[in-house]
Design a protein around this motif. Structure first.
Motif, PDB file in Angstrom:
ATOM      1  N   ARG A  74       0.823  -1.213   0.000  1.00  0.00           N
ATOM      2  CA  ARG A  74       0.000   0.000   0.000  1.00  0.00           C
ATOM      3  C   ARG A  74       0.857   1.263   0.000  1.00  0.00           C
ATOM      4  N   GLY A  75       1.987   1.209  -0.695  1.00  0.00           N
ATOM      5  CA  GLY A  75       2.818   2.393  -0.854  1.00  0.00           C
ATOM      6  C   GLY A  75       3.754   2.686   0.288  1.00  0.00           C
ATOM      7  N   SER A  76       4.143   1.672   1.073  1.00  0.00           N
ATOM      8  CA  SER A  76       4.974   1.901   2.260  1.00  0.00           C
ATOM      9  C   SER A  76       6.474   1.846   1.992  1.00  0.00           C
ATOM     10  N   LEU A  77       6.889   1.322   0.843  1.00  0.00           N
ATOM     11  CA  LEU A  77       8.313   1.193   0.573  1.00  0.00           C
ATOM     12  C   LEU A  77       8.912   2.555   0.202  1.00  0.00           C
ATOM     13  N   ARG A  78      10.187   2.728   0.505  1.00  0.00           N
ATOM     14  CA  ARG A  78      10.876   3.962   0.122  1.00  0.00           C
ATOM     15  C   ARG A  78      10.983   4.031  -1.392  1.00  0.00           C
ATOM     16  N   LYS A  79      10.549   5.156  -1.959  1.00  0.00           N
ATOM     17  CA  LYS A  79      10.475   5.286  -3.414  1.00  0.00           C
ATOM     18  C   LYS A  79      11.853   5.174  -4.074  1.00  0.00           C
ATOM     19  N   THR A  80      12.860   5.745  -3.428  1.00  0.00           N
ATOM     20  CA  THR A  80      14.199   5.684  -4.033  1.00  0.00           C
ATOM     21  C   THR A  80      14.716   4.259  -4.074  1.00  0.00           C
ATOM     22  N   VAL A  81      14.451   3.499  -3.025  1.00  0.00           N
ATOM     23  CA  VAL A  81      14.894   2.103  -2.981  1.00  0.00           C
ATOM     24  C   VAL A  81      14.129   1.278  -4.013  1.00  0.00           C
ATOM     25  N   LEU A  82      12.834   1.510  -4.097  1.00  0.00           N
ATOM     26  CA  LEU A  82      11.999   0.780  -5.040  1.00  0.00           C
ATOM     27  C   LEU A  82      12.466   1.006  -6.479  1.00  0.00           C
ATOM     28  N   ARG A  83      12.723   2.269  -6.814  1.00  0.00           N
ATOM     29  CA  ARG A  83      13.193   2.575  -8.175  1.00  0.00           C
ATOM     30  C   ARG A  83      14.569   1.965  -8.433  1.00  0.00           C
ATOM     31  N   ARG A  84      15.397   1.906  -7.396  1.00  0.00           N
ATOM     32  CA  ARG A  84      16.722   1.299  -7.567  1.00  0.00           C
ATOM     33  C   ARG A  84      16.596  -0.192  -7.879  1.00  0.00           C
ATOM     34  N   TRP A  85      15.689  -0.879  -7.208  1.00  0.00           N
ATOM     35  CA  TRP A  85      15.514  -2.301  -7.493  1.00  0.00           C
ATOM     36  C   TRP A  85      15.088  -2.517  -8.945  1.00  0.00           C
ATOM     37  N   PHE A  86      14.169  -1.700  -9.429  1.00  0.00           N
ATOM     38  CA  PHE A  86      13.763  -1.811 -10.824  1.00  0.00           C
ATOM     39  C   PHE A  86      14.953  -1.542 -11.736  1.00  0.00           C
ATOM     40  N   SER A  87      15.737  -0.519 -11.399  1.00  0.00           N
ATOM     41  CA  SER A  87      16.886  -0.158 -12.227  1.00  0.00           C
ATOM     42  C   SER A  87      17.924  -1.272 -12.254  1.00  0.00           C
ATOM     43  N   GLU A  88      18.136  -1.918 -11.111  1.00  0.00           N
ATOM     44  CA  GLU A  88      19.159  -2.954 -11.029  1.00  0.00           C
ATOM     45  C   GLU A  88      18.792  -4.192 -11.830  1.00  0.00           C
ATOM     46  N   LEU A  89      17.536  -4.351 -12.185  1.00  0.00           N
ATOM     47  CA  LEU A  89      17.141  -5.479 -13.017  1.00  0.00           C
ATOM     48  C   LEU A  89      17.611  -5.305 -14.463  1.00  0.00           C
ATOM     49  N   GLY A  90      18.003  -4.060 -14.814  1.00  0.00           N
ATOM     50  CA  GLY A  90      18.662  -3.803 -16.096  1.00  0.00           C
ATOM     51  C   GLY A  90      17.908  -4.346 -17.289  1.00  0.00           C
ATOM     52  N   ASP A  91      18.616  -5.093 -18.131  1.00  0.00           N
ATOM     53  CA  ASP A  91      18.047  -5.609 -19.371  1.00  0.00           C
ATOM     54  C   ASP A  91      17.002  -6.691 -19.141  1.00  0.00           C
ATOM     55  N   THR A  92      16.865  -7.140 -17.899  1.00  0.00           N
ATOM     56  CA  THR A  92      15.819  -8.118 -17.590  1.00  0.00           C
ATOM     57  C   THR A  92      14.441  -7.526 -17.822  1.00  0.00           C
ATOM     58  N   LEU A  93      14.349  -6.185 -17.683  1.00  0.00           N
ATOM     59  CA  LEU A  93      13.084  -5.484 -17.877  1.00  0.00           C
ATOM     60  C   LEU A  93      13.133  -4.634 -19.141  1.00  0.00           C
ATOM     61  N   THR A  94      11.975  -4.431 -19.727  1.00  0.00           N
ATOM     62  CA  THR A  94      11.827  -3.506 -20.850  1.00  0.00           C
ATOM     63  C   THR A  94      10.607  -2.622 -20.588  1.00  0.00           C
ATOM     64  N   GLN A  95      10.767  -1.330 -20.831  1.00  0.00           N
ATOM     65  CA  GLN A  95       9.640  -0.430 -20.679  1.00  0.00           C
ATOM     66  C   GLN A  95       8.825  -0.420 -21.966  1.00  0.00           C
ATOM     67  N   VAL A  96       7.501  -0.542 -21.814  1.00  0.00           N
ATOM     68  CA  VAL A  96       6.594  -0.541 -22.946  1.00  0.00           C
ATOM     69  C   VAL A  96       5.517   0.506 -22.710  1.00  0.00           C
ATOM     70  N   GLU A  97       4.702   0.705 -23.720  1.00  0.00           N
ATOM     71  CA  GLU A  97       3.578   1.636 -23.609  1.00  0.00           C
ATOM     72  C   GLU A  97       2.306   0.913 -24.010  1.00  0.00           C
ATOM     73  N   VAL A  98       1.301   0.995 -23.136  1.00  0.00           N
ATOM     74  CA  VAL A  98       0.006   0.381 -23.434  1.00  0.00           C
ATOM     75  C   VAL A  98      -1.029   1.495 -23.555  1.00  0.00           C
ATOM     76  N   GLU A  99      -1.336   1.829 -24.802  1.00  0.00           N
ATOM     77  CA  GLU A  99      -2.318   2.885 -25.091  1.00  0.00           C
ATOM     78  C   GLU A  99      -2.050   4.149 -24.264  1.00  0.00           C
ATOM     79  N   GLY A 100      -0.785   4.560 -24.262  1.00  0.00           N
ATOM     80  CA  GLY A 100      -0.395   5.790 -23.597  1.00  0.00           C
ATOM     81  C   GLY A 100       0.079   5.633 -22.177  1.00  0.00           C
ATOM     82  N   ARG A 101      -0.076   4.438 -21.587  1.00  0.00           N
ATOM     83  CA  ARG A 101       0.363   4.223 -20.214  1.00  0.00           C
ATOM     84  C   ARG A 101       1.683   3.442 -20.215  1.00  0.00           C
TER      85      ARG A 101
END
Length: 367
Positions: free
Chosen positions: A227-254
């Motif tokens: 419910r939004g309790s994690l530190r935003k900077t830490v959360l974004r770092r975890w996503f960033s550290e996944l590197g090429d494992t993740l790809t950003q896409v767009e779904v009808e503008g989102r």
């Protein structure tokens, strides 16, 4: 890469074993990143509706033999989980340290030092034992230091026990009749890995979540988990550290992230026209959240997300939530949004529901 919501919803239905269905309970629970188990019958239905050979009590059997764990996890609610992912999610929930916030202390009457002491006391009391709530609380309050916490410890909401669960000190054990029990996961759960460091757990939990509910943002993941309790900077770092494992896409503008390994599958997925009946508290809506207005129209949210946290059984057509349903005797009562007509293909969904429930047939009635 640009995708359509019709593609995403069809892909999610397949990934979440809504169709086609899966063979094993543990496989289903693992893919869904757990099933909410505040209401045991709802958790059983979530699994049974996704099973190629549904069997009454199949989920409880897995919990009783320690293959799966039942504990307070996502959003502080009870879930049945695969042990490895449970440990990862508990690590992240513990890292938020919500019990150290003044508001939590005022509400539940325990200081951080008392929670630390209580955690160790519960580990001691549950060492080699499986106890009912009454037995557990009696053992704890036998120490005068915990007398004043007795009322909170006896609460059916388990608020004072949740921080202990997040630290791996306690989980639910096999029920004794109508009474719940508690155990030490290190002793009662097969393959229990212990609670990892958050920096190890974070990327694994994100990967598991996106495998069922992607594309999604860090904020969506956090809303599902804490419910939004994690530190935003830490959360974004975890996503960033996944590197090429993740790809950003767009779904009808989102924008959102998916696992790179799923890109081709998503891009070639054809929209689904099928109709499905899913039960209360189903992960199909809880995973992305009831605030997702593409999945669930905002003006109908209150019909699904009801008072006291109740989540209604849902009618899903072409991947979108288009109504709710209830079961009275042998009649499925369908309430379509905006008084829409019953969707084509509903008969197949009703037949599957009847099979899941062990009924010969069910009648349909529009409300």
């Amino acid at each position: 890469m640009r995708l359509t919501w019709d593609q995403v919803f069809a892909w999610r239905l397949r990934r979440q074993f809504v169709a086609p269905r899966a063979d094993g309970v543990a496989e289903i629970v693992g893919r869904l990143c757990g099933v909410q188990a505040q209401v045991t019958s709802a958790a059983e239905m979530a699994v049974a509706l996704r099973s190629s050979a549904p069997r009454a009590g199949a989920l409880v059997d897995e919990l009783n033999n320690g293959t799966l764990i039942k504990t307070w996890a996502m959003r502080g609610t009870l879930h049945a989980l695969e042990p490895g992912l449970a440990a990862d999610c508990l690590s992240l929930l513990a890292s938020a340290r919500t019990w150290e916030k003044p508001s939590w202390q005022r509400t539940f009457g325990a200081s951080p030092d008392e929670v630390t002491a209580l955690t160790e006391e519960v580990r001691r009391v549950l060492d080699g034992a499986v106890l009912t709530r009454e037995e557990l609380v009696d053992a704890i309050v036998a120490d005068p230091a915990y007398h004043r916490l007795g009322e909170q410890l006896r609460s059916g909401w388990g608020a004072l026990l949740k921080p202990l669960a997040w630290q791996g000190a306690i989980c639910h054990g096999p029920a004794q009749g109508t009474k719940i029990t508690f155990a030490n996961p290190a002793q009662s759960i097969k393959g229990w890995p212990g609670i990892p460091e958050p920096d190890v757990a974070g990327p694994r939990a994100i990967t598991a979540y996106l495998g069922a509910y992607g594309p999604a943002t860090p904020e969506t993941f956090d809303a599902w988990l804490s419910r939004g309790s994690l530190r935003k900077t830490v959360l974004r770092r975890w996503f960033s550290e996944l590197g090429d494992t993740l790809t950003q896409v767009e779904v009808e503008g989102r924008p959102g992230y998916v696992l790179t390994e799923h890109l081709d599958d998503l891009a070639t997925t054809e929209p689904s026209t099928a109709v499905h009946l899913l039960g209360g508290f189903d992960q199909y809506v809880l995973g992305p959240g009831t605030n997702d207005t593409v999945l669930l129209p905002g003006d109908h949210r209150a019909k699904v997300s009801r008072a006291a946290g109740w989540i209604s059984p849902i009618v899903v057509s072409a991947g979108r939530i288009v109504g709710t349903w209830d079961l009275t005797d042998d009649v499925v009562l369908i309430s379509m949004f905006d008084n829409a007509p019953l969707p084509k293909g509903l008969d197949t969904a009703v037949t599957h529901l009847a099979t899941t429930l062990g009924r010969n047939s069910l009648l349909v009635q529009a409300q």
